[in-house]
Design a protein around this motif. Structure first.
Motif, PDB file in Angstrom:
ATOM      1  N   GLY A 458       0.799  -1.305  -0.154  1.00 58.61           N
ATOM      2  CA  GLY A 458       0.172  -0.050   0.100  1.00 58.61           C
ATOM      3  C   GLY A 458       0.842   1.198  -0.016  1.00 58.61           C
ATOM      4  N   ARG A 459       1.787   1.027   0.838  1.00 57.83           N
ATOM      5  CA  ARG A 459       2.751   2.415   0.997  1.00 57.83           C
ATOM      6  C   ARG A 459       3.410   2.506  -0.278  1.00 57.83           C
ATOM      7  NH1 ARG A 459       2.474   7.269   3.694  1.00 57.83           N
ATOM      8  NH2 ARG A 459       4.401   8.260   3.531  1.00 57.83           N
ATOM      9  N   ALA A 460       3.826   1.430  -0.982  1.00 57.12           N
ATOM     10  CA  ALA A 460       4.685   1.531  -2.232  1.00 57.12           C
ATOM     11  C   ALA A 460       3.786   2.004  -3.094  1.00 57.12           C
ATOM     12  CB  ALA A 460       4.973  -0.071  -2.821  1.00 57.12           C
ATOM     13  N   THR A 461       2.451   1.766  -3.311  1.00 50.96           N
ATOM     14  CA  THR A 461       1.291   2.704  -4.421  1.00 50.96           C
ATOM     15  C   THR A 461       1.519   4.122  -3.859  1.00 50.96           C
ATOM     16  OG1 THR A 461      -0.189   0.618  -4.119  1.00 50.96           O
ATOM     17  CG2 THR A 461      -0.889   2.818  -4.972  1.00 50.96           C
ATOM     18  N   TYR A 462       1.729   4.551  -2.633  1.00 50.00           N
ATOM     19  CA  TYR A 462       1.703   5.869  -2.336  1.00 50.00           C
ATOM     20  C   TYR A 462       2.995   6.630  -2.893  1.00 50.00           C
ATOM     21  CZ  TYR A 462       2.731   9.977   0.745  1.00 50.00           C
ATOM     22  OH  TYR A 462       3.139  11.253   1.315  1.00 50.00           O
ATOM     23  N   TYR A 463       4.033   5.790  -2.959  1.00 49.83           N
ATOM     24  CA  TYR A 463       5.308   6.339  -3.682  1.00 49.83           C
ATOM     25  C   TYR A 463       5.378   6.334  -4.936  1.00 49.83           C
ATOM     26  CZ  TYR A 463       7.319   6.039   1.313  1.00 49.83           C
ATOM     27  OH  TYR A 463       7.421   6.402   2.518  1.00 49.83           O
ATOM     28  N   ILE A 464       4.657   5.150  -5.641  1.00 49.35           N
ATOM     29  CA  ILE A 464       4.528   5.150  -7.191  1.00 49.35           C
ATOM     30  C   ILE A 464       3.661   6.508  -7.576  1.00 49.35           C
ATOM     31  CG2 ILE A 464       3.550   3.726  -8.881  1.00 49.35           C
ATOM     32  CD1 ILE A 464       4.373   1.304  -7.385  1.00 49.35           C
ATOM     33  N   ILE A 465       2.681   6.837  -6.852  1.00 49.12           N
ATOM     34  CA  ILE A 465       1.705   7.842  -7.343  1.00 49.12           C
ATOM     35  C   ILE A 465       2.452   9.037  -6.890  1.00 49.12           C
ATOM     36  CG2 ILE A 465      -0.493   9.118  -6.824  1.00 49.12           C
ATOM     37  CD1 ILE A 465      -0.756   6.445  -8.573  1.00 49.12           C
ATOM     38  N   GLU A 466       3.102   9.238  -5.774  1.00 47.31           N
ATOM     39  CA  GLU A 466       3.654  10.401  -5.314  1.00 47.31           C
ATOM     40  C   GLU A 466       4.927  10.991  -6.383  1.00 47.31           C
ATOM     41  OE1 GLU A 466       5.364  12.345  -1.320  1.00 47.31           O
ATOM     42  OE2 GLU A 466       6.034  10.406  -1.764  1.00 47.31           O
ATOM     43  N   ILE A 467       5.875  10.191  -6.671  1.00 42.45           N
ATOM     44  CA  ILE A 467       6.831  10.370  -7.516  1.00 42.45           C
ATOM     45  C   ILE A 467       6.450  11.275  -8.836  1.00 42.45           C
ATOM     46  CG2 ILE A 467       8.790   9.483  -9.027  1.00 42.45           C
ATOM     47  CD1 ILE A 467       9.164   7.372  -6.729  1.00 42.45           C
ATOM     48  N   PRO A 468       5.641  10.844  -9.700  1.00 43.04           N
ATOM     49  CA  PRO A 468       5.132  11.528 -10.942  1.00 43.04           C
ATOM     50  C   PRO A 468       4.481  12.943 -10.206  1.00 43.04           C
ATOM     51  CG  PRO A 468       3.955   9.561 -10.799  1.00 43.04           C
ATOM     52  CD  PRO A 468       5.182   9.512  -9.729  1.00 43.04           C
ATOM     53  N   CYS A 469       3.528  12.745  -9.178  1.00 41.63           N
ATOM     54  CA  CYS A 469       2.983  14.110  -8.651  1.00 41.63           C
ATOM     55  C   CYS A 469       4.007  15.193  -8.251  1.00 41.63           C
ATOM     56  CB  CYS A 469       2.139  13.693  -7.485  1.00 41.63           C
ATOM     57  SG  CYS A 469       0.421  12.989  -7.923  1.00 41.63           S
ATOM     58  N   ILE A 470       5.354  14.684  -7.737  1.00 41.21           N
ATOM     59  CA  ILE A 470       6.096  15.707  -7.240  1.00 41.21           C
ATOM     60  C   ILE A 470       6.596  16.395  -8.632  1.00 41.21           C
ATOM     61  CG2 ILE A 470       8.559  15.793  -6.467  1.00 41.21           C
ATOM     62  CD1 ILE A 470       7.898  13.391  -4.358  1.00 41.21           C
ATOM     63  N   PHE A 471       6.798  15.517  -9.649  1.00 42.27           N
ATOM     64  CA  PHE A 471       7.495  16.220 -10.907  1.00 42.27           C
ATOM     65  C   PHE A 471       6.424  17.149 -11.266  1.00 42.27           C
ATOM     66  CE2 PHE A 471      10.611  12.627 -11.001  1.00 42.27           C
ATOM     67  CZ  PHE A 471      11.459  13.657 -11.425  1.00 42.27           C
ATOM     68  N   LEU A 472       5.149  16.838 -11.331  1.00 38.96           N
ATOM     69  CA  LEU A 472       4.203  17.563 -11.827  1.00 38.96           C
ATOM     70  C   LEU A 472       3.782  18.964 -10.988  1.00 38.96           C
ATOM     71  CD1 LEU A 472       1.767  18.269 -13.738  1.00 38.96           C
ATOM     72  CD2 LEU A 472       0.215  16.696 -12.067  1.00 38.96           C
ATOM     73  N   GLY A 473       4.001  18.893  -9.599  1.00 36.02           N
ATOM     74  CA  GLY A 473       3.680  19.710  -8.825  1.00 36.02           C
ATOM     75  C   GLY A 473       4.939  20.776  -8.773  1.00 36.02           C
ATOM     76  N   SER A 474       5.967  20.249  -8.784  1.00 32.78           N
ATOM     77  CA  SER A 474       7.335  21.210  -8.996  1.00 32.78           C
ATOM     78  C   SER A 474       7.211  22.032 -10.124  1.00 32.78           C
ATOM     79  CB  SER A 474       8.558  20.426  -8.802  1.00 32.78           C
ATOM     80  OG  SER A 474       8.619  19.842  -7.564  1.00 32.78           O
ATOM     81  N   PHE A 475       6.813  21.169 -11.475  1.00 31.70           N
ATOM     82  CA  PHE A 475       6.886  21.951 -12.622  1.00 31.70           C
ATOM     83  C   PHE A 475       5.523  23.049 -12.660  1.00 31.70           C
ATOM     84  CE2 PHE A 475       4.428  22.426 -16.671  1.00 31.70           C
ATOM     85  CZ  PHE A 475       5.473  22.838 -17.543  1.00 31.70           C
ATOM     86  N   MET A 476       4.556  22.805 -11.810  1.00 32.05           N
ATOM     87  CA  MET A 476       3.415  23.720 -11.987  1.00 32.05           C
ATOM     88  C   MET A 476       3.939  24.940 -11.002  1.00 32.05           C
ATOM     89  SD  MET A 476      -0.249  21.546 -11.727  1.00 32.05           S
ATOM     90  CE  MET A 476       0.182  20.756 -10.253  1.00 32.05           C
TER      91      MET A 476
END
Length: 542
Positions: A458-476
């Motif tokens: 479950g926590r692995a899923t958190y990181y799998i979703i978080e990593i692209p979200c971090i790139f997206l959040g930083s870009f925005m």
């Protein structure tokens, strides 16, 4: 008996006298034999389960004071991941760090860390943790929560050296990645251990405290970086990194003294040790360790399989649904505005706040988050998990869309203040409802036998979703990227709405349910919206 609780504790040697299964014997027995064996101690199990149901929250806390203490200690390990996650976010807004590792932005005449390294630094620890959570399940299933946590703390002490002596962004990346390995062990084990050492009525506060310690980590980071943000030498970021060493060693001493989870010991058929662990967790005059072990055996034996727990089982039968719920709840933490909270200081700067104001608001946000997590304990005492999660997420959808609107009306001071306000409210309300209740849902949903593996994946899923979200959040947010500022509220508002709709149809209500009742309802494939209305008798095992 007093209030449904036997006041005469059963000696540990009496536990061993109960009929028990020999390792491997279960695979040669038919289902009728299994039911007969469970019936041998079923009455004791029913007594223990009824006792837990009859307790109030305060009665449970008085009966299990040391369980509360050890849950507190285990939850403290979450501070280390929180500290570092927020530290990297704050370093991006720290002048000394940006001057040393950034490039000059000609539009603002200030140094900024380029977008790709902003994203890389913030996701490196998560990448390490992703590896760590996959290691945590098998390690914990074999050696237990206590020794797995001690291993993680020793590893944490060693890996901090890499980040402290880093003199380039690639070395920072490697240091953060290595630190992430023990984070994965902590974050996978903490909710499982906390939920297993406390009685039914304390599962919510014992797991919600994890979110409080997440806020504590951000408060410490906010205070430290607020103090050092005016410095322009390397001590502005070296000292905050060094302060990480204040956590692992004291926690290693405490965890060495901690009791092992009695549920894990029962899974290993070490019933005498499980009884002694229960007696260490509670007051002997207020509980019957023999009956409690019988209750645990009843659940463990009914979940038993001929094979050792493995990741493949998570995707079979009723366990598939449980795995999807845990993974969905973890993933949703990144999709409901949580990344704004993790990048609070940088977000406030991009919303138009002055540097000192941005750091101060970041610190205020963290302090309010801790206060609202504690208030959420009261909320869960009176309301179920499902309504808190749904209403909390719905409120955040509104706040995030409002943030986007505020960023679309112009660049006035009023618009900047509105963006900061909506961002702060969304971050704080996330830690009042959806975030703390998520930990409780995660701990209750997984099957006892597969719990270390379920919380890990479950926590692995958190990181799998978080990593692209971090790139997206930083870009925005980055002025050299999308430069959207508060308009990112539209994006996170949309993803939060998607999680709300999914939760409405898929999230069951498990408040006040024993692990046996939860097992039965998942096996019967009860629809999520019918969980609360379903009645499970004390005698039922299927």
């Amino acid at each position: 008996m007093k209030n449904g609780i036997d006041t005469q504790p059963q000696a540990a040697h009496e536990i061993e006298a109960k009929p028990s299964f020999e390792k491997g014997h279960i695979e040669h027995e038919d289902h009728t034999d299994l039911k007969s064996k469970v019936a041998d101690y079923k009455m004791d199990a029913i007594e223990a389960e009824n006792a837990e149901h009859s307790m109030t929250v305060m009665e449970a806390a008085r009966a299990y004071p040391m369980a509360c203490f050890w849950a507190f200690v285990m939850s403290f390990t979450i501070i280390m991941e929180s500290y570092d996650v927020f530290l990297m976010g704050n370093f991006l807004a720290l002048p000394a760090f940006a001057n040393r590792f950034g490039v000059l932005d000609t539009a603002t005449n200030e140094f900024v860390v380029v977008t790709k390294w902003q994203s890389a630094l913030q996701m490196s620890g998560q990448l390490g943790a992703l590896i760590g959570v996959f290691l945590a399940g098998p390690i914990t299933s074999r050696i237990g929560y206590r020794w797995a946590t001690l291993l993680g703390l020793a590893l944490m002490n060693a890996t901090i050296f890499v980040t402290f002596f880093a003199d380039s962004l690639p070395v920072f990346f490697v240091g953060q990645l290595l630190e992430g390995l023990p984070w994965g062990i902590f974050i996978a084990n903490a909710p499982a251990y906390c939920s297993e050492i406390v009685p039914l009525r304390l599962r919510a506060p014992a797991t919600q405290i994890l979110q409080m310690f997440w806020a504590v980590g951000s408060i410490i980071v906010g205070a430290v970086t607020f103090v050092y943000n005016g410095r322009l030498d390397e001590s502005a970021y070296k000292i905050p990194i060094a302060l990480q060493w204040m956590f692992p060693t004291p926690l290693m001493i405490l965890m060495f003294l901690a009791p092992e989870s009695p549920w894990w010991l029962v899974r290993k058929e070490r019933y005498g040790e499980a009884a002694r662990s229960i007696e260490r967790l509670g007051r002997k005059s207020r509980l019957n360790s023999g009956e409690t072990v019988a209750m645990m055996r009843r659940v463990v034996e009914l979940e038993k399989s001929a094979t050792a727990p493995n990741y493949v089982e998570l995707f079979k039968g009723s366990d598939l649904r449980r795995t999807l719920i845990v993974c969905g709840i973890y993933a949703a933490q990144n999709l409901a505005g949580n990344l704004i909270a993790n990048q609070a200081v940088y977000f406030f700067k991009q919303a138009g706040m002055a540097q000192n104001t941005a750091f101060a608001l970041g610190l205020i946000t963290s302090a309010l988050q801790m206060i609202f997590v504690m208030l959420s304990w009261i909320l869960t005492t009176y309301f179920g998990r499902r309504p808190i999660y749904l209403w909390g997420t719905a409120f955040n959808v509104v706040m995030l869309v409002a943030l986007g609107i505020a960023a679309s009306v112009g660049t006035s001071n009023a618009a900047s203040n509105a963006q900061a306000s909506f961002g702060l409210i969304a971050s704080v309300m996330f830690t009042f409802a959806a975030a703390p209740i998520s930990w409780c849902i995660i701990a209750e949903t997984s099957a006892i036998r597969l719990r270390p593996l379920t919380t890990g994946i479950g926590r692995a899923t958190y990181y799998i979703i978080e990593i692209p979200c971090i790139f997206l959040g930083s870009f925005m947010l980055n002025p050299t990227g999308g430069n959207l500022g508060g308009k990112c509220g539209y994006v996170w508002g949309g993803t939060a709405l998607a999680t709300l709709i999914t939760a409405y149809f898929c999230l069951p209500e498990m408040k006040g349910r024993s692990y046996r009742e939860i097992d039965i309802m998942f096996r019967r494939r009860i629809p999520a919206r019918q969980f609360e209305k379903t009645v499970i008798g004390a005698e039922e095992d299927e």
